[in-house]
Design a protein around this motif. Structure first.
Motif, PDB file in Angstrom:
ATOM      1  N   SER A  26       0.819  -1.103  -0.114  1.00 17.54           N
ATOM      2  CA  SER A  26       0.051  -0.177  -0.068  1.00 17.54           C
ATOM      3  C   SER A  26       0.817   1.230   0.106  1.00 17.54           C
ATOM      4  O   SER A  26       1.915   1.387   0.420  1.00 17.54           O
ATOM      5  CB  SER A  26      -0.730  -0.012   1.353  1.00 17.54           C
ATOM      6  N   VAL A  86      -6.502   3.351   1.869  1.00 17.83           N
ATOM      7  CA  VAL A  86      -5.653   3.089   0.659  1.00 17.83           C
ATOM      8  C   VAL A  86      -6.432   1.928   0.089  1.00 17.83           C
ATOM      9  O   VAL A  86      -7.109   0.847   0.774  1.00 17.83           O
ATOM     10  CB  VAL A  86      -4.175   2.867   0.851  1.00 17.83           C
ATOM     11  N   THR A  87      -6.102   1.951  -1.565  1.00 12.39           N
ATOM     12  CA  THR A  87      -6.625   0.752  -2.135  1.00 12.39           C
ATOM     13  C   THR A  87      -5.298   0.051  -2.713  1.00 12.39           C
ATOM     14  O   THR A  87      -4.398   0.632  -3.057  1.00 12.39           O
ATOM     15  CB  THR A  87      -7.354   1.132  -3.258  1.00 12.39           C
ATOM     16  N   VAL A  88      -5.296  -1.348  -2.440  1.00 10.67           N
ATOM     17  CA  VAL A  88      -4.420  -2.240  -3.074  1.00 10.67           C
ATOM     18  C   VAL A  88      -4.735  -2.961  -4.187  1.00 10.67           C
ATOM     19  O   VAL A  88      -5.723  -3.728  -3.999  1.00 10.67           O
ATOM     20  CB  VAL A  88      -3.795  -2.945  -2.131  1.00 10.67           C
ATOM     21  N   ASP A 104      -9.230  -2.935  -0.426  1.00 10.45           N
ATOM     22  CA  ASP A 104      -9.406  -1.653   0.441  1.00 10.45           C
ATOM     23  C   ASP A 104      -8.778  -1.783   1.706  1.00 10.45           C
ATOM     24  O   ASP A 104      -9.159  -2.670   2.511  1.00 10.45           O
ATOM     25  CB  ASP A 104     -10.746  -1.164   0.309  1.00 10.45           C
ATOM     26  N   ARG A 135      -4.814   2.144   7.596  1.00 10.13           N
ATOM     27  CA  ARG A 135      -3.388   1.726   7.654  1.00 10.13           C
ATOM     28  C   ARG A 135      -2.903   1.726   9.009  1.00 10.13           C
ATOM     29  O   ARG A 135      -2.329   0.762   9.278  1.00 10.13           O
ATOM     30  CB  ARG A 135      -2.450   2.534   6.690  1.00 10.13           C
TER      31      ARG A 135
END
Length: 124
Positions: A53, A60-62, A101, A105
C-alpha cells in the motif's frame, strides 16, 4: 579492467550509493524471509498487503487479487480466502474484485504490531 571497475574508480560516490541500495534491499529480503519462517499466515498476509500500500493516506486501495496473494505466499487460494475473511471480519480490510481496500493503515499496522514480535517478556 572491466567497464564496471573503471566506473567504480571514476565515480566512487556512485559505488557508495549502489552499495547502500544493495544493503537496503538485502535487509528487506532477510526480514521477509524471517517473516515467512515465524509469522502465522494471517499476520504474514496482512503485512504483505500493508507493504503493497501507499503511505499517501490512511485509507488506501491495493490492486491485488487473492490469486496474487496466494502465488506470492505459496499457499492455496482457499487459505488466502479464509485469511481475508478473518481480516475483513476485524475491519482491517475490505475485499473487492481485483483489489483490497484498507480502511485504516494505522489500525492494520497496530494489529500487525500486536502479533509480530520475536520475544514477549512477561512483566509479572
Amino acid at each position: 579492467r572491466t567497464a564496471f571497475e573503471r566506473a567504480a574508480i571514476k565515480e566512487p560516490e556512485l559505488m557508495r550509493v549502489l552499495a547502500a541500495s544493495t544493503a537496503i534491499r538485502l535487509h528487506a529480503m532477510l526480514e521477509l524471509l524471517d517473516d515467512f519462517r515465524r509469522l502465522p499466515l494471517p499476520v504474514l498476509t496482512a503485512k504483505l498487503v500493508l507493504s503493497m500500500s501507499s503511505e499517501a493516506s490512511d485509507r488506501v486501495t491495493v490492486k491485488c487479487s487473492q490469486s496474487d496473494l496466494s502465488t506470492t505466499l505459496g499457499v492455496s487460494r482457499v487459505s488466502i480466502g479464509k485469511v481475508m475473511k478473518l481480516l475483513q471480519s476485524k475491519g482491517l480490510v475490505e475485499q473487492r474484485y481485483g483489489r483490497i481496500d484498507i480502511p485504516s493503515r494505522s489500525k492494520l499496522k497496530r494489529w500487525i504490531a500486536e502479533r509480530d514480535y520475536i520475544f514477549r517478556i512477561d512483566s509479572s
